[in-house]
Write an enzyme that holds these catalytic residues in place. Sequence first.
Site, PDB file in Angstrom:
ATOM      1  N   HIS A 147       0.737  -1.504  -0.404  1.00  0.00           N
ATOM      2  CA  HIS A 147      -0.029   0.151   0.274  1.00  0.00           C
ATOM      3  C   HIS A 147       0.909   1.109   0.366  1.00  0.00           C
ATOM      4  O   HIS A 147       0.513   2.083  -1.274  1.00  0.00           O
ATOM      5  CB  HIS A 147      -1.230   0.158   1.169  1.00  0.00           C
ATOM      6  CG  HIS A 147      -1.907   1.332   1.659  1.00  0.00           C
ATOM      7  ND1 HIS A 147      -2.790   1.459   0.630  1.00  0.00           N
ATOM      8  CD2 HIS A 147      -1.554   2.110   1.779  1.00  0.00           C
ATOM      9  CE1 HIS A 147      -3.185   2.525   1.474  1.00  0.00           C
ATOM     10  NE2 HIS A 147      -2.380   3.435   1.787  1.00  0.00           N
ATOM     11  N   GLU A 148       1.308   1.063   0.632  1.00  0.00           N
ATOM     12  CA  GLU A 148       2.978   2.500   1.053  1.00  0.00           C
ATOM     13  C   GLU A 148       3.316   2.343  -0.014  1.00  0.00           C
ATOM     14  O   GLU A 148       3.502   3.997  -0.675  1.00  0.00           O
ATOM     15  CB  GLU A 148       3.438   2.548   2.182  1.00  0.00           C
ATOM     16  CG  GLU A 148       2.937   2.119   3.636  1.00  0.00           C
ATOM     17  CD  GLU A 148       2.057   3.426   3.541  1.00  0.00           C
ATOM     18  OE1 GLU A 148       1.514   4.564   2.982  1.00  0.00           O
ATOM     19  OE2 GLU A 148       0.460   3.646   4.836  1.00  0.00           O
ATOM     20  N   HIS A 151       1.771   4.299  -3.265  1.00  0.00           N
ATOM     21  CA  HIS A 151       1.233   5.803  -2.675  1.00  0.00           C
ATOM     22  C   HIS A 151       2.896   6.232  -3.761  1.00  0.00           C
ATOM     23  O   HIS A 151       2.408   7.281  -3.928  1.00  0.00           O
ATOM     24  CB  HIS A 151       1.448   5.750  -1.305  1.00  0.00           C
ATOM     25  CG  HIS A 151       0.175   6.116  -0.591  1.00  0.00           C
ATOM     26  ND1 HIS A 151      -1.037   6.846  -1.756  1.00  0.00           N
ATOM     27  CD2 HIS A 151      -0.508   5.259   0.526  1.00  0.00           C
ATOM     28  CE1 HIS A 151      -1.708   5.889  -0.891  1.00  0.00           C
ATOM     29  NE2 HIS A 151      -1.101   6.230   1.017  1.00  0.00           N
ATOM     30  N   HIS A 157      -5.681   6.820  -2.233  1.00  0.00           N
ATOM     31  CA  HIS A 157      -6.442   6.057  -1.646  1.00  0.00           C
ATOM     32  C   HIS A 157      -7.764   5.666  -3.194  1.00  0.00           C
ATOM     33  O   HIS A 157      -8.317   6.514  -3.720  1.00  0.00           O
ATOM     34  CB  HIS A 157      -6.847   6.567  -0.315  1.00  0.00           C
ATOM     35  CG  HIS A 157      -5.833   6.384   0.233  1.00  0.00           C
ATOM     36  ND1 HIS A 157      -6.483   7.369   1.564  1.00  0.00           N
ATOM     37  CD2 HIS A 157      -5.128   5.418   1.419  1.00  0.00           C
ATOM     38  CE1 HIS A 157      -5.237   6.976   2.234  1.00  0.00           C
ATOM     39  NE2 HIS A 157      -4.601   5.826   2.363  1.00  0.00           N
ATOM     40  N   CYS A 158      -7.810   4.566  -2.366  1.00  0.00           N
ATOM     41  CA  CYS A 158      -8.658   3.930  -3.465  1.00  0.00           C
ATOM     42  C   CYS A 158     -10.271   3.596  -2.622  1.00  0.00           C
ATOM     43  O   CYS A 158     -10.501   3.824  -1.719  1.00  0.00           O
ATOM     44  CB  CYS A 158      -8.817   2.821  -4.578  1.00  0.00           C
ATOM     45  SG  CYS A 158      -9.712   1.771  -5.493  1.00  0.00           S
ATOM     46  N   CYS A 163      -9.215  -3.078  -2.399  1.00  0.00           N
ATOM     47  CA  CYS A 163      -7.910  -2.698  -2.958  1.00  0.00           C
ATOM     48  C   CYS A 163      -7.293  -2.715  -2.282  1.00  0.00           C
ATOM     49  O   CYS A 163      -7.377  -1.751  -1.283  1.00  0.00           O
ATOM     50  CB  CYS A 163      -7.999  -1.736  -3.478  1.00  0.00           C
ATOM     51  SG  CYS A 163      -6.849  -1.277  -4.398  1.00  0.00           S
ATOM     52  N   CYS A 181      -7.227  -3.666  -7.898  1.00  0.00           N
ATOM     53  CA  CYS A 181      -8.629  -3.244  -8.306  1.00  0.00           C
ATOM     54  C   CYS A 181      -8.316  -2.803  -9.825  1.00  0.00           C
ATOM     55  O   CYS A 181      -6.730  -2.986  -9.655  1.00  0.00           O
ATOM     56  CB  CYS A 181      -9.569  -2.904  -7.738  1.00  0.00           C
ATOM     57  SG  CYS A 181      -8.892  -0.579  -7.575  1.00  0.00           S
ATOM     58  N   CYS A 184      -7.113   0.824 -10.492  1.00  0.00           N
ATOM     59  CA  CYS A 184      -4.895   0.750  -9.585  1.00  0.00           C
ATOM     60  C   CYS A 184      -3.872  -0.166 -10.324  1.00  0.00           C
ATOM     61  O   CYS A 184      -3.415   0.515 -10.899  1.00  0.00           O
ATOM     62  CB  CYS A 184      -5.442   0.733  -8.615  1.00  0.00           C
ATOM     63  SG  CYS A 184      -6.145   1.952  -7.037  1.00  0.00           S
TER      64      CYS A 184
END
Length: 196
Positions: A147-148, A151, A157-158, A163, A181, A184
């Site tokens: 996740h990070e 970025h 953010h989704c 996701c 997803c 993304c």
Amino acid sequence: MKKILYGLFCLILANYGCSPGTPTVIILQPLGNYSEMQTMQIRDGLIKFYGIKICVAKNTPLPGTAYYKPLNRYSANLLLQFLSAKKDTAYTIIGLTNQDIFTAKNNNLHWGVMGLGTLNADASIVSSFRLHHDARLYDELVKLSAHELGHNFGLHHCPDKTCIMADAEGHNNFYRETGFCVNCRKKLLDIGVMIR
């Protein structure tokens, strides 16, 4: 043989600040007494998510300037500054810590977070402090790190709650996240980031 050579390559780089001189390389920077086993698990997990090269640097002490004694926490923003100064020519650097971290959110100057990443490279920080310390830990660490890093690759953010890039909104929701997803994934592929 390739794994052995790659391991030696990363070991050499770690001794020199882990700066391979190519923007495709991501540095994992364990901080303080962060577990070597967890570091390697995160590395292997990120490689399964992304088609990237990951180099593991030597453990380095947490900077005292980022420590906030009243709450026994570290400022995630100050840790990002510390890390970005260490990334050299690598694409980005991800700091790993087992300490509690915080950032400012809304009216709370010391909002506890699991991680924080800058948009479009620079740095990320991942903390295991607020994760489950049981059989779920590995999965949560990998998803948090992915996740990070998302970025760092420019993803916001989704709204899709399944996701990896969904906003945690102050909760540990990794159980419902299954991967990237379609939207993304497309954004990553459009900028040349390979997804496995």
